[in-house]
Motif scaffolding. Structure first.
Motif, PDB file in Angstrom:
ATOM      1  N   ARG A  24       0.837  -1.178  -0.008  1.00  0.00           N
ATOM      2  CA  ARG A  24       0.141  -0.036   0.068  1.00  0.00           C
ATOM      3  C   ARG A  24       0.660   1.311   0.061  1.00  0.00           C
ATOM      4  O   ARG A  24       0.496   2.338  -0.682  1.00  0.00           O
ATOM      5  N   LYS A  25       2.054   1.338   0.765  1.00  0.00           N
ATOM      6  CA  LYS A  25       2.753   2.501   0.404  1.00  0.00           C
ATOM      7  C   LYS A  25       3.617   2.816  -0.797  1.00  0.00           C
ATOM      8  O   LYS A  25       3.750   3.557  -1.114  1.00  0.00           O
ATOM      9  N   LEU A  26       3.962   1.579  -1.331  1.00  0.00           N
ATOM     10  CA  LEU A  26       4.471   1.544  -2.656  1.00  0.00           C
ATOM     11  C   LEU A  26       3.466   2.117  -3.677  1.00  0.00           C
ATOM     12  O   LEU A  26       3.835   2.969  -4.465  1.00  0.00           O
ATOM     13  N   ASP A  27       2.236   1.686  -3.337  1.00  0.00           N
ATOM     14  CA  ASP A  27       0.966   2.364  -4.428  1.00  0.00           C
ATOM     15  C   ASP A  27       0.883   3.928  -3.902  1.00  0.00           C
ATOM     16  O   ASP A  27       0.803   4.638  -4.960  1.00  0.00           O
ATOM     17  N   TYR A  28       0.903   4.187  -2.688  1.00  0.00           N
ATOM     18  CA  TYR A  28       1.012   5.854  -2.346  1.00  0.00           C
ATOM     19  C   TYR A  28       2.198   6.450  -2.913  1.00  0.00           C
ATOM     20  O   TYR A  28       1.888   7.577  -3.932  1.00  0.00           O
ATOM     21  N   ILE A  29       3.307   6.149  -3.059  1.00  0.00           N
ATOM     22  CA  ILE A  29       4.567   6.601  -3.294  1.00  0.00           C
ATOM     23  C   ILE A  29       4.408   6.461  -5.025  1.00  0.00           C
ATOM     24  O   ILE A  29       4.665   7.527  -5.632  1.00  0.00           O
ATOM     25  N   GLY A  30       4.122   5.599  -5.622  1.00  0.00           N
ATOM     26  CA  GLY A  30       3.811   5.411  -6.852  1.00  0.00           C
ATOM     27  C   GLY A  30       2.850   6.477  -7.598  1.00  0.00           C
ATOM     28  O   GLY A  30       3.266   7.243  -8.397  1.00  0.00           O
ATOM     29  N   ALA A  31       1.742   6.642  -6.762  1.00  0.00           N
ATOM     30  CA  ALA A  31       0.748   7.715  -7.325  1.00  0.00           C
ATOM     31  C   ALA A  31       1.047   8.893  -7.058  1.00  0.00           C
ATOM     32  O   ALA A  31       0.976   9.799  -8.011  1.00  0.00           O
ATOM     33  N   TYR A  32       2.107   9.168  -5.987  1.00  0.00           N
ATOM     34  CA  TYR A  32       2.598  10.548  -6.027  1.00  0.00           C
ATOM     35  C   TYR A  32       3.339  11.115  -7.089  1.00  0.00           C
ATOM     36  O   TYR A  32       3.366  12.139  -7.678  1.00  0.00           O
ATOM     37  N   TYR A  33       4.111   9.967  -7.601  1.00  0.00           N
ATOM     38  CA  TYR A  33       5.172  10.138  -8.832  1.00  0.00           C
ATOM     39  C   TYR A  33       4.562   9.946 -10.099  1.00  0.00           C
ATOM     40  O   TYR A  33       5.096   9.877 -11.193  1.00  0.00           O
TER      41      TYR A  33
END
Length: 66
Positions: A24-33
C-alpha cells in the motif's frame, strides 16, 4: 535496429510477495510520482543498481556469468 527504432530490452517476469502495508505504501509513493506499483518497484531497483555501481563500480555481467 530495424526501421531506425531501438529494440525493446528483454524482460523477465517473477512473483514478488510483499506484506500488505509495504504494498500500500508503494502504491501511495507510485501514485505521488505518477507510477503504478510495478513501475515504482522497477524505478527503485534501477536506483539501487545505479547507486551500487557508483559506489562499487560498474557490474560486469559477462565476468559474473562465467
Amino acid at each position: 535496429l530495424r526501421g531506425g527504432m531501438a529494440m525493446k530490452p528483454k524482460t523477465r517476469n517473477f512473483t514478488l510477495r510483499l506484506d500488505e502495508l509495504l504494498a500500500r505504501k508503494l502504491d501511495y509513493i507510485g501514485a505521488y510520482y505518477g507510477r503504478d506499483r510495478t513501475h515504482e518497484i522497477i524505478w527503485a531497483l534501477r536506483q539501487h543498481v545505479k547507486k551500487f555501481e557508483k559506489e562499487v563500480g560498474e557490474i560486469d555481467l559477462e565476468e559474473f556469468e562465467k
